[in-house]
Design a protein around this motif. Structure first.
Motif, PDB file in Angstrom:
ATOM      1  N   ARG A 284     -26.521  18.881 -47.264  1.00  0.00           N
ATOM      2  CA  ARG A 284     -25.965  19.829 -48.221  1.00  0.00           C
ATOM      3  C   ARG A 284     -25.069  19.291 -48.769  1.00  0.00           C
ATOM      4  O   ARG A 284     -24.145  18.607 -48.956  1.00  0.00           O
ATOM      5  CB  ARG A 284     -25.043  21.135 -47.027  1.00  0.00           C
ATOM      6  CG  ARG A 284     -25.540  21.504 -46.385  1.00  0.00           C
ATOM      7  CD  ARG A 284     -24.584  22.854 -45.451  1.00  0.00           C
ATOM      8  NE  ARG A 284     -25.244  23.052 -44.339  1.00  0.00           N
ATOM      9  CZ  ARG A 284     -24.555  23.933 -43.356  1.00  0.00           C
ATOM     10  NH1 ARG A 284     -23.225  24.954 -43.959  1.00  0.00           N
ATOM     11  NH2 ARG A 284     -25.082  24.338 -42.507  1.00  0.00           N
ATOM     12  N   GLU A 285     -25.106  20.093 -50.467  1.00  0.00           N
ATOM     13  CA  GLU A 285     -24.192  19.536 -50.868  1.00  0.00           C
ATOM     14  C   GLU A 285     -22.672  19.999 -50.786  1.00  0.00           C
ATOM     15  O   GLU A 285     -22.563  20.726 -49.975  1.00  0.00           O
ATOM     16  CB  GLU A 285     -24.252  20.411 -52.783  1.00  0.00           C
ATOM     17  CG  GLU A 285     -26.267  20.077 -53.459  1.00  0.00           C
ATOM     18  CD  GLU A 285     -25.246  21.155 -54.252  1.00  0.00           C
ATOM     19  OE1 GLU A 285     -25.085  21.124 -54.878  1.00  0.00           O
ATOM     20  OE2 GLU A 285     -26.936  21.865 -54.239  1.00  0.00           O
ATOM     21  N   PHE A 286     -21.875  18.761 -51.436  1.00  0.00           N
ATOM     22  CA  PHE A 286     -20.232  18.745 -51.086  1.00  0.00           C
ATOM     23  C   PHE A 286     -19.756  19.269 -52.025  1.00  0.00           C
ATOM     24  O   PHE A 286     -19.518  19.639 -53.437  1.00  0.00           O
ATOM     25  CB  PHE A 286     -20.192  17.386 -51.335  1.00  0.00           C
ATOM     26  CG  PHE A 286     -18.672  17.186 -51.199  1.00  0.00           C
ATOM     27  CD1 PHE A 286     -17.796  17.348 -49.764  1.00  0.00           C
ATOM     28  CD2 PHE A 286     -17.652  16.753 -51.735  1.00  0.00           C
ATOM     29  CE1 PHE A 286     -16.563  17.309 -49.476  1.00  0.00           C
ATOM     30  CE2 PHE A 286     -16.479  16.799 -51.581  1.00  0.00           C
ATOM     31  CZ  PHE A 286     -15.954  16.749 -50.586  1.00  0.00           C
ATOM     32  N   TYR A 287     -19.056  20.375 -51.087  1.00  0.00           N
ATOM     33  CA  TYR A 287     -18.182  21.504 -51.834  1.00  0.00           C
ATOM     34  C   TYR A 287     -16.404  21.337 -51.235  1.00  0.00           C
ATOM     35  O   TYR A 287     -16.705  21.736 -50.431  1.00  0.00           O
ATOM     36  CB  TYR A 287     -18.809  22.813 -51.807  1.00  0.00           C
ATOM     37  CG  TYR A 287     -19.873  22.845 -52.226  1.00  0.00           C
ATOM     38  CD1 TYR A 287     -20.113  22.878 -54.259  1.00  0.00           C
ATOM     39  CD2 TYR A 287     -20.945  22.969 -52.207  1.00  0.00           C
ATOM     40  CE1 TYR A 287     -20.862  23.138 -54.767  1.00  0.00           C
ATOM     41  CE2 TYR A 287     -22.343  23.478 -52.935  1.00  0.00           C
ATOM     42  CZ  TYR A 287     -22.452  23.782 -53.559  1.00  0.00           C
ATOM     43  OH  TYR A 287     -23.335  23.349 -54.801  1.00  0.00           O
ATOM     44  N   ALA A 288     -15.625  20.649 -52.567  1.00  0.00           N
ATOM     45  CA  ALA A 288     -14.072  20.155 -51.650  1.00  0.00           C
ATOM     46  C   ALA A 288     -13.707  21.582 -50.959  1.00  0.00           C
ATOM     47  O   ALA A 288     -13.437  21.531 -49.931  1.00  0.00           O
ATOM     48  CB  ALA A 288     -13.671  19.833 -52.607  1.00  0.00           C
ATOM     49  N   ARG A 289     -13.949  22.773 -51.857  1.00  0.00           N
ATOM     50  CA  ARG A 289     -13.183  23.783 -50.925  1.00  0.00           C
ATOM     51  C   ARG A 289     -13.341  24.267 -49.885  1.00  0.00           C
ATOM     52  O   ARG A 289     -12.766  24.488 -48.353  1.00  0.00           O
ATOM     53  CB  ARG A 289     -12.733  25.333 -52.127  1.00  0.00           C
ATOM     54  CG  ARG A 289     -12.274  26.334 -51.333  1.00  0.00           C
ATOM     55  CD  ARG A 289     -10.718  25.762 -51.284  1.00  0.00           C
ATOM     56  NE  ARG A 289     -10.236  25.736 -51.898  1.00  0.00           N
ATOM     57  CZ  ARG A 289      -8.848  25.699 -52.176  1.00  0.00           C
ATOM     58  NH1 ARG A 289      -8.272  25.149 -50.433  1.00  0.00           N
ATOM     59  NH2 ARG A 289      -7.751  25.453 -52.842  1.00  0.00           N
ATOM     60  N   ASP A 290     -14.930  24.635 -49.390  1.00  0.00           N
ATOM     61  CA  ASP A 290     -15.199  24.831 -48.594  1.00  0.00           C
ATOM     62  C   ASP A 290     -14.903  24.063 -47.299  1.00  0.00           C
ATOM     63  O   ASP A 290     -14.717  24.430 -46.373  1.00  0.00           O
ATOM     64  CB  ASP A 290     -17.015  24.855 -48.766  1.00  0.00           C
ATOM     65  CG  ASP A 290     -17.454  25.567 -49.785  1.00  0.00           C
ATOM     66  OD1 ASP A 290     -16.876  26.921 -50.060  1.00  0.00           O
ATOM     67  OD2 ASP A 290     -18.232  25.958 -50.317  1.00  0.00           O
ATOM     68  N   PHE A 291     -15.380  22.822 -47.988  1.00  0.00           N
ATOM     69  CA  PHE A 291     -15.207  21.870 -46.939  1.00  0.00           C
ATOM     70  C   PHE A 291     -13.486  21.618 -46.302  1.00  0.00           C
ATOM     71  O   PHE A 291     -13.269  21.654 -44.693  1.00  0.00           O
ATOM     72  CB  PHE A 291     -15.300  20.091 -47.448  1.00  0.00           C
ATOM     73  CG  PHE A 291     -15.520  19.126 -46.268  1.00  0.00           C
ATOM     74  CD1 PHE A 291     -16.717  18.507 -45.676  1.00  0.00           C
ATOM     75  CD2 PHE A 291     -14.342  18.488 -45.632  1.00  0.00           C
ATOM     76  CE1 PHE A 291     -17.371  17.544 -44.885  1.00  0.00           C
ATOM     77  CE2 PHE A 291     -14.440  17.615 -44.357  1.00  0.00           C
ATOM     78  CZ  PHE A 291     -15.145  17.476 -44.267  1.00  0.00           C
ATOM     79  N   ALA A 292     -12.318  21.682 -47.151  1.00  0.00           N
ATOM     80  CA  ALA A 292     -11.412  20.916 -46.997  1.00  0.00           C
ATOM     81  C   ALA A 292     -11.229  22.483 -46.262  1.00  0.00           C
ATOM     82  O   ALA A 292     -10.179  22.454 -44.741  1.00  0.00           O
ATOM     83  CB  ALA A 292     -10.062  21.028 -47.504  1.00  0.00           C
ATOM     84  N   ASP A 293     -11.378  24.160 -45.871  1.00  0.00           N
ATOM     85  CA  ASP A 293     -11.271  25.281 -45.418  1.00  0.00           C
ATOM     86  C   ASP A 293     -12.054  25.255 -43.779  1.00  0.00           C
ATOM     87  O   ASP A 293     -10.892  25.422 -43.100  1.00  0.00           O
ATOM     88  CB  ASP A 293     -11.902  26.520 -46.293  1.00  0.00           C
ATOM     89  CG  ASP A 293     -10.894  26.293 -47.690  1.00  0.00           C
ATOM     90  OD1 ASP A 293      -9.805  26.139 -47.590  1.00  0.00           O
ATOM     91  OD2 ASP A 293     -11.311  27.782 -48.372  1.00  0.00           O
ATOM     92  N   ALA A 294     -12.698  24.798 -43.804  1.00  0.00           N
ATOM     93  CA  ALA A 294     -13.901  24.394 -42.610  1.00  0.00           C
ATOM     94  C   ALA A 294     -13.110  23.176 -41.603  1.00  0.00           C
ATOM     95  O   ALA A 294     -13.418  22.779 -40.588  1.00  0.00           O
ATOM     96  CB  ALA A 294     -15.032  23.666 -42.800  1.00  0.00           C
ATOM     97  N   LEU A 295     -12.393  22.527 -42.438  1.00  0.00           N
ATOM     98  CA  LEU A 295     -11.366  21.611 -41.504  1.00  0.00           C
ATOM     99  C   LEU A 295     -10.704  22.249 -41.077  1.00  0.00           C
ATOM    100  O   LEU A 295     -10.023  21.270 -39.701  1.00  0.00           O
ATOM    101  CB  LEU A 295     -11.233  20.155 -42.495  1.00  0.00           C
ATOM    102  CG  LEU A 295     -11.517  19.026 -41.947  1.00  0.00           C
ATOM    103  CD1 LEU A 295     -11.855  18.317 -41.457  1.00  0.00           C
ATOM    104  CD2 LEU A 295     -10.685  17.761 -42.964  1.00  0.00           C
ATOM    105  N   ILE A 296      -9.647  22.914 -41.936  1.00  0.00           N
ATOM    106  CA  ILE A 296      -8.129  22.922 -41.053  1.00  0.00           C
ATOM    107  C   ILE A 296      -8.127  23.962 -40.672  1.00  0.00           C
ATOM    108  O   ILE A 296      -8.280  25.149 -40.464  1.00  0.00           O
ATOM    109  CB  ILE A 296      -7.669  22.997 -42.238  1.00  0.00           C
ATOM    110  CG1 ILE A 296      -6.813  21.240 -42.363  1.00  0.00           C
ATOM    111  CG2 ILE A 296      -5.668  23.285 -41.755  1.00  0.00           C
ATOM    112  CD1 ILE A 296      -6.799  20.027 -42.350  1.00  0.00           C
TER     113      ILE A 296
END
Length: 296
Positions: A284-296
């Motif tokens: 998947r393409e990397f999207y910072a906001r999606d990743f940060a939200d999924a991480l925490i």
């Protein structure tokens, strides 16, 4: 849907972090809560320097509760990650666009190339693969299978052949067949690191002889589960050939997915894609906001 799907794929890291934050508010003092949060961040491989900065920021929160802590961590991690967010765009005026894929053995390089081919084909780009890892047993056969699955062309030589010649012939073939994207696999291990890096430099030089400006993108595959070692690998490859983009794989299989944070912060190399599963669509393409939200 993107967020919920990513959160599920990052569940091991998310659960470790969320559990750490949640447990920090079980009637403990603020100081004890901060220690528990610090332990959770370090366990997720977010790194000592970033962890200390995040914990220091938490001490200044006026309302120290779980909701505010989670919000602060999400926003702070997003601020770090957004600097590394950069999609891979194929210019219309460069044909073929040559991508050289790098990485040590075991990071999922050949599999990721197959997924990358499918990604471009889904976006109506014609693709040709170059089986440049002629040193690893079965690497050529494995890439050939991916070419069949993705329904794209492949240029391959015999086992133990010259990888530079593969790169040159792949570019030549792509020109003749008017293919838009060439993806060249490379070796992940030779007798010594210096030996490997010299081989990669050679492939790069030969590719440029095949087409001016090639390779246009040098993608390095990193395995998230290797933690800080991934950062060391990136520095080594970058010094040798100049890495232009990263793909972080195996994020679904580790509780240490937080390593992407120091990768983004320390390397100053764009993160193009993330790998979150075995399926073709799990690159998947990397999207910072999606990743940060999924991480925490």
């Amino acid at each position: 849907m993107v967020f919920s799907g990513l959160k599920e794929r990052l569940s091991k890291t998310h659960n470790a972090l969320f559990g750490g934050v949640e447990s920090a508010f079980g009637g403990t003092s603020r100081e004890e809560s901060l220690e528990l949060i610090e332990e959770a961040l370090l366990a997720a491989d977010i790194g000592v320097e970033t962890t200390l900065e995040l914990v220091d920021g938490l001490t200044s929160l006026k309302k120290f509760n779980e909701e505010n802590v989670r919000g602060y961590l999400k926003d702070s991690i997003f601020e770090i990650l957004k600097g590394a967010e950069a999609s891979l765009t194929i210019p219309d005026d460069i044909k073929p666009y040559v991508i050289m894929v790098l990485g040590v053995n075991g990071v999922g390089k050949t599999t990721t190339i197959g997924k990358l081919a499918s990604y471009f084909i889904d976006r109506r780009k014609s693709v040709l693969l170059g089986a440049g890892d002629t040193f690893r047993a079965a690497a050529i056969e494995q890439l050939d299978l991916w070419a069949t699955r993705a329904k794209c062309d492949i240029v391959k030589h015999k086992d133990g052949g010259d990888p530079g010649a593969v790169a040159f012939d792949a570019i030549k073939s792509a020109k003749a067949k008017e293919r838009e994207v060439v993806i060249i696999d490379t070796a992940g291990r030779l007798h010594t690191k210096a030996n490997l890096m010299e081989e990669l430099k050679k492939i790069q030089r030969v590719a440029e002889r095949g087409m001016e400006g090639a390779p246009h993108e040098k993608l390095l595959i990193l395995d998230a589960s290797t933690g800080q070692n991934a950062i060391n690998q990136a520095r080594l490859f970058d010094e040798a050939v100049g890495v232009t983009g990263l793909i972080i794989t195996k994020l679904d299989g580790t509780a240490k997915g937080g390593i992407i944070v120091p990768i983004a912060k320390e390397l100053n190399i764009p993160i193009r894609f993330i790998g979150v599963g075995e399926g073709v669509r799990d690159l998947r393409e990397f999207y910072a906001r999606d990743f940060a939200d999924a991480l925490i």
